[in-house]
Design a protein around this motif. Structure first.
Motif, PDB file in Angstrom:
ATOM      1  N   UNK A   1      36.332  78.024  15.156  1.00  0.00           N
ATOM      2  CA  UNK A   1      35.691  77.391  15.168  1.00  0.00           C
ATOM      3  C   UNK A   1      34.560  77.067  16.332  1.00  0.00           C
ATOM      4  N   UNK A   2      35.351  76.003  17.161  1.00  0.00           N
ATOM      5  CA  UNK A   2      34.328  75.600  17.894  1.00  0.00           C
ATOM      6  C   UNK A   2      34.315  76.089  19.127  1.00  0.00           C
ATOM      7  N   UNK A   3      35.038  77.021  19.684  1.00  0.00           N
ATOM      8  CA  UNK A   3      35.396  77.706  20.915  1.00  0.00           C
ATOM      9  C   UNK A   3      33.787  79.012  20.549  1.00  0.00           C
ATOM     10  N   UNK A   4      33.594  79.567  19.557  1.00  0.00           N
ATOM     11  CA  UNK A   4      33.064  80.049  18.879  1.00  0.00           C
ATOM     12  C   UNK A   4      31.240  80.185  19.549  1.00  0.00           C
ATOM     13  N   UNK A   5      31.343  79.124  18.651  1.00  0.00           N
ATOM     14  CA  UNK A   5      30.253  77.684  18.552  1.00  0.00           C
ATOM     15  C   UNK A   5      29.688  77.655  19.687  1.00  0.00           C
ATOM     16  N   UNK A   6      30.619  77.591  21.517  1.00  0.00           N
ATOM     17  CA  UNK A   6      30.552  77.658  22.073  1.00  0.00           C
ATOM     18  C   UNK A   6      30.127  78.877  23.019  1.00  0.00           C
ATOM     19  N   UNK A   7      30.094  79.863  22.788  1.00  0.00           N
ATOM     20  CA  UNK A   7      30.372  81.235  23.288  1.00  0.00           C
ATOM     21  C   UNK A   7      28.061  81.250  22.178  1.00  0.00           C
ATOM     22  N   UNK A   8      28.357  80.952  21.231  1.00  0.00           N
ATOM     23  CA  UNK A   8      26.961  81.139  20.337  1.00  0.00           C
ATOM     24  C   UNK A   8      25.740  80.747  21.267  1.00  0.00           C
ATOM     25  N   UNK A   9      26.359  79.757  21.893  1.00  0.00           N
ATOM     26  CA  UNK A   9      25.542  78.755  22.679  1.00  0.00           C
ATOM     27  C   UNK A   9      25.695  78.838  24.022  1.00  0.00           C
ATOM     28  N   UNK A  10      26.166  79.869  24.820  1.00  0.00           N
ATOM     29  CA  UNK A  10      25.892  80.854  26.287  1.00  0.00           C
ATOM     30  C   UNK A  10      25.149  81.985  26.113  1.00  0.00           C
ATOM     31  N   UNK A  11      25.782  82.475  24.523  1.00  0.00           N
ATOM     32  CA  UNK A  11      24.820  84.168  24.470  1.00  0.00           C
ATOM     33  C   UNK A  11      23.339  84.246  23.936  1.00  0.00           C
ATOM     34  N   UNK A  12      23.138  82.588  23.780  1.00  0.00           N
ATOM     35  CA  UNK A  12      21.729  82.096  23.961  1.00  0.00           C
ATOM     36  C   UNK A  12      20.652  81.954  25.311  1.00  0.00           C
ATOM     37  N   UNK A  13      21.903  81.385  26.060  1.00  0.00           N
ATOM     38  CA  UNK A  13      21.280  80.437  26.721  1.00  0.00           C
ATOM     39  C   UNK A  13      21.152  81.453  27.637  1.00  0.00           C
ATOM     40  N   UNK A  14      21.947  82.539  27.654  1.00  0.00           N
ATOM     41  CA  UNK A  14      22.336  83.809  28.987  1.00  0.00           C
ATOM     42  C   UNK A  14      23.067  83.263  30.051  1.00  0.00           C
ATOM     43  N   UNK A  15      24.721  82.464  29.375  1.00  0.00           N
ATOM     44  CA  UNK A  15      25.051  82.015  30.459  1.00  0.00           C
ATOM     45  C   UNK A  15      25.840  83.516  29.816  1.00  0.00           C
ATOM     46  N   UNK A  16      26.147  84.807  30.720  1.00  0.00           N
ATOM     47  CA  UNK A  16      27.118  85.460  30.149  1.00  0.00           C
ATOM     48  C   UNK A  16      28.344  84.937  30.176  1.00  0.00           C
TER      49      UNK A  16
END
Length: 632
Positions: free
Chosen positions: A385-400
């Motif tokens: 779950x925490x790793x998926x939160x990290x994915x969400x934040x980076x996708x929102x910031x466009x840190x692909x």
């Protein structure tokens, strides 16, 4: 972990005597299971043939099966001990219950087939229920067996059967005046109803449990159920209900009677922080996070003592609601991680992606400490779950690139634990697939994104299914040209979105879903007046739900629409408002979209200098996005 009878002797070694031999064997079995817990983490880095933890689990099970054989065969008792043992009436039932619990906890890792140990677990539970006496003094064992069986049914997806068993057990507990167990079964019934999409029944069960607790003067039970209800209201974004419940709970949460249930206090403040962050009240969210950290700090001291004394083998997750019933909440490590997640949500709401990522890294560090304390298995779902939160934040910031790394790490965790066919994988695969689709969409691979969205839409849970369908609709609607088949697919998706809004119980609370539907309907409509009506309705719903992200996109879309009609001033105001929202949230994608539309407006009104400046900014942003995608 199922609540178990208080008079079991699994955790302590009794004097060796013929009449008490089963307690000694129970204690030996538990020592093997504790050893398995310690070996589990290291086994993840060894070869599959090592199986140290598996051998320990099997050794513990062998001990328990030997007790069952003694219960079944007086001849064996005479053979090994020279006399017939006088065993407690429910010794066999308790032993079979423990076998079933161990198979439920460890069975997936012991076999390549899920159903191998599921069948044996169910067989042991049925035999346990048959052997337990029907007298009131044995109801603890009986209800623990039923609770464990219900969890097995839920794990297999048989929610209807589980719900029936829980209802029946609740009625029986009520008749026998077993207050704590009736509370427990009401909580389980609420969870099952919610999973089945029956929001009203879920709330009714919790409200009944709260009334019972208040009538009994049970502050701990009242707090446990009320905090659970708070979580449901936050998930449904019922902010009126959240505000009313929080104001009534604050005095109770600070009561000294809750000093020994730190789990409940931490969870209350985490949920309150999440609610404030979702509503855009970042100052209040930070204040609730501070209270959560204070509660966590108070818990830390007592937890350290319990752990050093060997009384917190599950990280402090099991806490007592009475002298006779224990339930499982957050362990200390889970609570620490969720506090960090709440801080990350508050930081993300302020537009600080770097701070949010930092808090999530702290959450992973706390989980790593729990893994070092032999809690890797219990913390695995939270880690994902925490790793998926990290994915969400980076996708929102466009840190692909960072988003791809986090996705790869999720799959690495799944592979390391050999859980690709387990219940954990089945429960997380759709959430992972949705992020994979979003990643592919960000990188411009629309074909692969659409395939992943279709998978989630066809089998995923209600929330993920809806999100996947909305994203599919947006992909189709932003496509330059649709084929006949794609047009048919789009019409079917829109129909499914409308149907899901109309037929889901409790959907009146889910304003975000209705807002998303209005947004996609506004994009789909070919009639300007009708499209504008849908988008204005979306804005109103966004205001109700405090969803600034969707509000910003809707303003940009409205600006594009009125631009085509020559209403330049109105288009300018709408796009400027959308850009302002994007800048406050530090949303690069939405900001770029608003600048792109503003560039078109300046060109239309003939402001060459302003148009050139905005065009240069827009090109720079596009170059940066393309560079990030290339790096990924």
């Amino acid at each position: 972990m199922a609540p178990v009878a208080a008079d079991n002797a699994y955790s302590g070694v009794q004097p060796v005597a013929p009449k008490q031999v089963h307690t000694t064997v129970w204690a030996l079995a538990e020592s093997h299971f504790r050893q398995a817990q310690q070996l589990y983490k290291t086994s993840r880095t060894t070869t599959p043939t090592d199986g140290g933890w598996k051998a320990s689990v099997m050794a513990g099970l062998t001990c328990l099966y030997s007790v069952v054989r003694l219960c079944e065969s007086p001849k064996d008792q005479v053979k090994y001990f020279g006399q017939v043992l006088v065993l407690d009436a429910d010794t066999e039932a308790k032993t079979r219950l423990r076998i079933a619990q161990v198979l439920g906890d460890w069975g997936e890792g012991l076999s390549n087939r899920d159903d191998d140990f599921d069948d044996e677990e169910e067989r042991q539970l049925k035999r346990a229920l048959m052997s337990v006496p029907n007298a009131d003094r044995y109801t603890e064992t009986k209800y623990a067996i039923i609770a464990t069986h219900c969890r097995l049914l839920l794990r297999r997806g048989e929610r209807g059967w589980a719900e029936q068993r829980i209802k029946s057990a609740f009625v029986d507990a009520q008749k026998r005046r077993q207050y704590r167990w009736s509370q427990y079964f009401l909580l389980e019934l609420s969870n099952v109803s919610y999973e089945n999409g029956d929001w009203r029944s879920s709330q009714s069960a919790l409200e009944m449990a709260i009334r019972q607790a208040q009538q009994m003067g049970d502050k701990v039970g009242n707090a446990v159920m009320a905090v659970q209800q708070l979580g449901r209201l936050v998930q449904q974004r019922d902010w009126t209900g959240v505000a009313a419940l929080v104001s009534s709970l604050v005095p109770l949460i600070g009561d000294s009677a809750l000093a020994n249930v730190a789990h409940v206090r931490v969870r209350f403040w985490v949920l309150n922080s999440a609610a404030e962050a979702m509503r855009g009240n970042m100052t209040e969210a930070q204040e609730s996070c501070t209270s959560a950290r204070e509660a966590l700090k108070q818990w830390q001291g007592s937890f350290a003592r319990q752990f050093s004394e060997g009384r917190a083998a599950d990280g402090g997750a099991t806490f007592s609601m009475s002298s006779r019933l224990s339930v499982c909440g957050w362990s200390y490590y889970e609570a620490h991680a969720w506090v960090m997640v709440a801080l990350a949500l508050a930081a993300r709401g302020d537009g600080s992606y770097d701070r949010a990522s930092g808090f999530l890294r702290l959450a992973l560090e706390g989980i790593a400490r729990g893994e070092a304390d032999s809690m890797a298995r219990q913390l695995l779902p939270l880690k994902i779950s925490v790793l998926l939160h990290i994915v969400d934040i980076n996708l929102a910031a466009l840190y692909i690139g960072e988003a791809k790394q986090a996705l790869d790490r999720v799959m690495s965790v799944i592979d390391e634990c050999n859980t690709n066919t387990s219940a954990l994988w089945r429960s997380t695969r759709d959430a992972i697939a949705l992020r994979w689709a979003m990643y592919k969409q960000r990188t411009g691979d629309f074909e692969d994104a659409m395939k992943a969205y279709r998978c989630v839409a066809s089998r995923g849970p209600r929330d993920l299914c809806y999100a996947a369908r909305v994203n599919m609709a947006v992909l189709y609607l932003t496509s330059p040209e649709l084929t006949a088949n794609e047009s048919d697919s789009l019409r079917q998706i829109m129909a499914d979105l409308e149907k899901s809004i109309l037929n889901v119980s409790g959907s009146e609370h889910d304003t975000i879903r209705r807002a998303l539907l209005e947004f996609t309907q506004g994009m789909e409509s070919k009639e300007p007046v009708k499209a504008k009506t849908h988008l204005l309705a979306c804005l109103r719903l966004c205001s109700e739900a405090a969803d600034s992200v969707l509000q910003g996109w809707t303003l940009c879309l409205l600006g594009t629409m009125v631009l085509s009609t020559g209403q330049y001033d109105q288009a300018m105001k709408m796009c400027a408002a959308g850009q302002s929202i994007a800048q406050r949230a530090n949303d690069p994608l939405q900001n770029a979209a608003a600048i792109g539309i503003l560039t078109q407006i300046e060109k239309a009104v003939g402001d060459g200098d302003r148009h050139a400046k905005l065009l240069q900014v827009d090109e720079q942003m596009l170059q940066r996005f393309n560079a990030q995608i290339s790096d990924a």
